[in-house]
Scaffold this motif. Structure first.
Motif, PDB file in Angstrom:
ATOM      1  N   GLU A  11      17.482 -12.062 -16.770  1.00 58.24           N
ATOM      2  CA  GLU A  11      17.616 -12.962 -15.624  1.00 58.24           C
ATOM      3  C   GLU A  11      16.798 -14.222 -15.830  1.00 58.24           C
ATOM      4  O   GLU A  11      17.233 -15.336 -15.535  1.00 58.24           O
ATOM      5  N   GLU A  12      15.603 -14.033 -16.364  1.00 56.94           N
ATOM      6  CA  GLU A  12      14.713 -15.165 -16.622  1.00 56.94           C
ATOM      7  C   GLU A  12      15.364 -16.132 -17.613  1.00 56.94           C
ATOM      8  O   GLU A  12      15.359 -17.344 -17.422  1.00 56.94           O
ATOM      9  N   LYS A  13      15.918 -15.556 -18.679  1.00 57.38           N
ATOM     10  CA  LYS A  13      16.569 -16.393 -19.698  1.00 57.38           C
ATOM     11  C   LYS A  13      17.699 -17.196 -19.086  1.00 57.38           C
ATOM     12  O   LYS A  13      17.848 -18.394 -19.358  1.00 57.38           O
ATOM     13  N   ASP A  14      18.532 -16.527 -18.285  1.00 62.86           N
ATOM     14  CA  ASP A  14      19.668 -17.214 -17.669  1.00 62.86           C
ATOM     15  C   ASP A  14      19.205 -18.345 -16.769  1.00 62.86           C
ATOM     16  O   ASP A  14      19.779 -19.426 -16.756  1.00 62.86           O
ATOM     17  N   ARG A  15      18.129 -18.055 -16.006  1.00 62.60           N
ATOM     18  CA  ARG A  15      17.643 -19.060 -15.061  1.00 62.60           C
ATOM     19  C   ARG A  15      17.182 -20.301 -15.817  1.00 62.60           C
ATOM     20  O   ARG A  15      17.431 -21.437 -15.403  1.00 62.60           O
ATOM     21  N   LEU A  16      16.525 -20.065 -16.968  1.00 66.68           N
ATOM     22  CA  LEU A  16      16.043 -21.207 -17.750  1.00 66.68           C
ATOM     23  C   LEU A  16      17.201 -21.961 -18.399  1.00 66.68           C
ATOM     24  O   LEU A  16      17.198 -23.187 -18.449  1.00 66.68           O
ATOM     25  N   SER A  64       8.537  -8.709 -25.722  1.00 67.80           N
ATOM     26  CA  SER A  64       7.744  -7.505 -25.918  1.00 67.80           C
ATOM     27  C   SER A  64       8.566  -6.330 -25.434  1.00 67.80           C
ATOM     28  O   SER A  64       9.359  -6.456 -24.509  1.00 67.80           O
ATOM     29  N   GLY A  65       8.379  -5.179 -26.058  1.00 68.37           N
ATOM     30  CA  GLY A  65       9.231  -4.043 -25.752  1.00 68.37           C
ATOM     31  C   GLY A  65       9.034  -3.486 -24.351  1.00 68.37           C
ATOM     32  O   GLY A  65       9.914  -2.864 -23.800  1.00 68.37           O
ATOM     33  N   GLU A  66       7.844  -3.702 -23.759  1.00 66.11           N
ATOM     34  CA  GLU A  66       7.556  -2.996 -22.511  1.00 66.11           C
ATOM     35  C   GLU A  66       8.277  -3.613 -21.309  1.00 66.11           C
ATOM     36  O   GLU A  66       8.607  -2.924 -20.365  1.00 66.11           O
ATOM     37  N   THR A  67       8.455  -4.948 -21.332  1.00 67.55           N
ATOM     38  CA  THR A  67       8.982  -5.581 -20.114  1.00 67.55           C
ATOM     39  C   THR A  67      10.397  -5.119 -19.831  1.00 67.55           C
ATOM     40  O   THR A  67      11.129  -4.694 -20.728  1.00 67.55           O
ATOM     41  N   ASP A  68      10.779  -5.257 -18.580  1.00 69.96           N
ATOM     42  CA  ASP A  68      12.089  -4.805 -18.138  1.00 69.96           C
ATOM     43  C   ASP A  68      13.170  -5.711 -18.726  1.00 69.96           C
ATOM     44  O   ASP A  68      13.106  -6.933 -18.593  1.00 69.96           O
ATOM     45  N   THR A  69      14.157  -5.092 -19.376  1.00 75.87           N
ATOM     46  CA  THR A  69      15.216  -5.882 -20.023  1.00 75.87           C
ATOM     47  C   THR A  69      15.946  -6.757 -19.015  1.00 75.87           C
ATOM     48  O   THR A  69      16.233  -7.927 -19.274  1.00 75.87           O
ATOM     49  N   VAL A  70      16.248  -6.169 -17.846  1.00 69.49           N
ATOM     50  CA  VAL A  70      17.044  -6.897 -16.858  1.00 69.49           C
ATOM     51  C   VAL A  70      16.318  -8.140 -16.389  1.00 69.49           C
ATOM     52  O   VAL A  70      16.880  -9.236 -16.326  1.00 69.49           O
TER      53      VAL A  70
END
Length: 556
Positions: free
Chosen positions: A396-401, A386-392
């Protein structure tokens, strides 16, 4: 090709075999008369016929005679031996340091690749049969020139005997057959067969290869790592695309084309190609897309099934370099020692992992009834950003997963289990954060900002980018989500006006600061003192001549 020995004193004739004008070159070895090409149904000109004595001959192409000569001790296996004797393979730290100059970040992936390459060298060295190894130790380096002469002589003799043997005459007791027998007798002690294997206690350890799969978001440097690695290797290295591959029998590239590229890189020496490294790019594009049962999945699952034996190690028939025909001659390449490195973006793989771990992901509640396969994963990924969430935070979440990726996630993505099992080393690459992107703009050997500075310096102009501007550019690139590739598009957009204005003007320097990047102001030009400007307009002719010289200066 072939002539009488007296005519051909050590100098070899052209490999084209006199296909056009060279009819006069081919002489019958029996009566010395010119031979004519036989018109066959296929337009191949390999058969010739003597006009007087009516013997048929086959003209050997250069590649055939080379194939026969491979029995000479200078095969690639021994070449590797000699190379090792002179200079040991580079240690992983050295390869890592080299990759560091060109690629920023991704230390884990670099370590894996450096160790893999080093082990690949060791494996090649170890898997050469022991008998040939001892031979090479004995004759380390003979003097080169007499040996070359000997090779030349043998080559000519070889061609001659081969020719006569086909014609059905056997000169001096079938020399060819005898030499073949000698070779087989030499090879015999190396391999044990049948009952001897059962009795023998001593066994050599045969090293297996472990293929690698790199996965990470787009623009994080997977292909760049491969291209950089290719430059520093002594073994053939081929970078292939999986997007164009199709099943056997369909339009598109066959799976053998992967090995054909490797052969091309090894200059068509089969021995060398068998020790190469293959980089399969975009491997996620051959993931199967389930749900379409009526249509054949030509570019998906079928390709994976074709690649199975290739990754494992088998003998592949690769068409020869000049045969565009469907059933041309083939070269057999053994892929047991070829290391495969696969890489792909695997869009939406993190969604699959988070579903497996039953975590709530950023964004709103996820639909739990998601289908399987590549398209479904990509769609889930799209629905969830979603556009609103913080990109950073999202990155980080993606990397952690992605750090927790397992084989079963790849299987759910649409790779078949057998394929995933043959790629045992899974290496996730991390996304690039702002700090890394700033370093990418300036640090590597071939960075973006120095490239543009070189472009400007050809027009006798400087380009200065402030540190704040670099940070702003990096932040914009982060939001574009195309990784390091986003940097270039931003730089192009920013520098369009300056690149239009600077040539043939009195501008000496261009400055970019934070405001320019954010689009609030124009780039700042620093102009030369006014008195020169009038002359320069008339000097355009002279400018043109100096241009290549300035280009060289810029490069230096």
């Amino acid at each position: 090709m072939f002539t009488q020995k007296s005519v051909n004193e050590g100098k070899r004739l052209s490999g084209s075999g006199g296909s056009g004008k060279g009819g006069s070159q081919l002489r019958c070895p029996k009566c010395g008369d010119p031979c004519t090409h036989v018109e066959t149904f296929v337009s191949s000109t390999r058969f010739v016929k003597c006009e007087k004595c009516h013997h048929f001959f086959v003209v050997l192409s250069e590649t055939d005679s080379k194939k026969g000569l491979n029995k000479e001790p200078e095969s690639a296996a021994e070449a590797v031996k000699l190379a090792f004797a002179q200079k040991p393979p580079p240690p992983p730290k050295k390869i890592y340091a080299y990759l560091d100059k060109y690629v920023v970040g991704q230390s884990y992936a670099k370590k894996v690749l450096a160790v893999a390459v080093y082990n690949h060298y060791k494996r090649i060295y170890n898997n050469i049969p022991a008998g040939s190894r001892q031979q090479v130790e004995v004759e380390k380096q003979p003097s080169l020139t007499p040996r070359e002469l000997e090779m030349r002589r043998r080559e000519d003799e070889y061609r001659f005997t081969k020719l006569l043997q086909i014609a059905g005459i056997s000169p001096h007791g079938n020399a060819l057959g005898a030499s073949m027998q000698q070779q087989t007798s030499q090879q015999a002690p190396q391999e044990r067969r049948g009952g001897e294997v059962l009795d023998s206690t001593h066994t050599d350890i045969k090293l297996e290869k472990s293929n690698i799969i790199l996965l990470g978001p787009t623009g994080s440097g997977k292909t760049l790592l491969a291209q950089t690695l290719a430059r520093c290797l002594d073994v053939p290295f081929a970078i292939c695309d999986c997007t164009t591959l199709t099943q056997a029998g369909y339009v598109g590239e066959d799976i053998e084309s992967v090995i054909a590229k490797l052969l091309q890189d090894a200059n068509y020496s089969v021995e060398k190609a068998q020790q190469g490294i293959v980089f399969l790019d975009e491997v996620d594009k051959i993931g199967s897309v389930p749900g379409i049962h009526q249509l054949r999945d030509v570019g998906g699952e079928g390709v994976q099934q074709g690649l199975l034996k290739l990754l494992e190690g088998t003998i592949v028939n690769v068409p020869e370099k000049n045969s565009r025909k469907l059933r041309g001659e083939t070269v057999q390449v053994d892929t047991t020692n070829i290391l495969f490195v696969a890489s792909g973006a695997f869009n939406g793989l993190d969604r699959i992992i988070s579903r497996r771990k039953n975590e709530k992901y950023l964004g709103f509640g996820t639909p739990s009834n998601l289908g399987k396969g590549r398209r479904a994963a990509a769609a889930a990924d799209l629905a969830n950003t979603s556009g609103e969430t913080d990109t950073v935070a999202e990155i980080e979440e993606k990397d952690r997963l992605l750090k927790h990726v397992e084989a079963r996630d790849l299987i759910e993505f649409g790779m078949i289990p057998e394929f995933v099992g043959r790629l045992p080393v899974v290496v996730p690459l991390h996304s690039l954060d702002e700090e890394t992107l700033v370093r990418i703009l300036t640090e590597p050997r071939n960075a973006v900002v120095p490239q543009y500075q070189a472009l400007f310096s050809m027009d006798k102009c400087e380009l200065n980018v402030t540190q704040d501007a670099l940070k702003a550019i990096a932040r914009m690139a982060l939001e574009r989500k195309t990784g390091a590739r986003g940097l270039r598009s931003i730089m192009e957009k920013l520098l369009l006006e300056p690149m239009f204005e600077v040539p043939h003007s009195d501008i000496m320097a261009v400055e970019l600061n934070k405001e320019v990047v954010q689009g609030k102001s124009q780039p700042r030009y620093i102009r030369a003192p006014a008195k020169q400007s009038t002359e320069e307009e008339y000097d355009s002719g002279i400018e043109e001549e100096n241009w290549p010289r300035q280009a060289d200066a810029a490069n230096n």
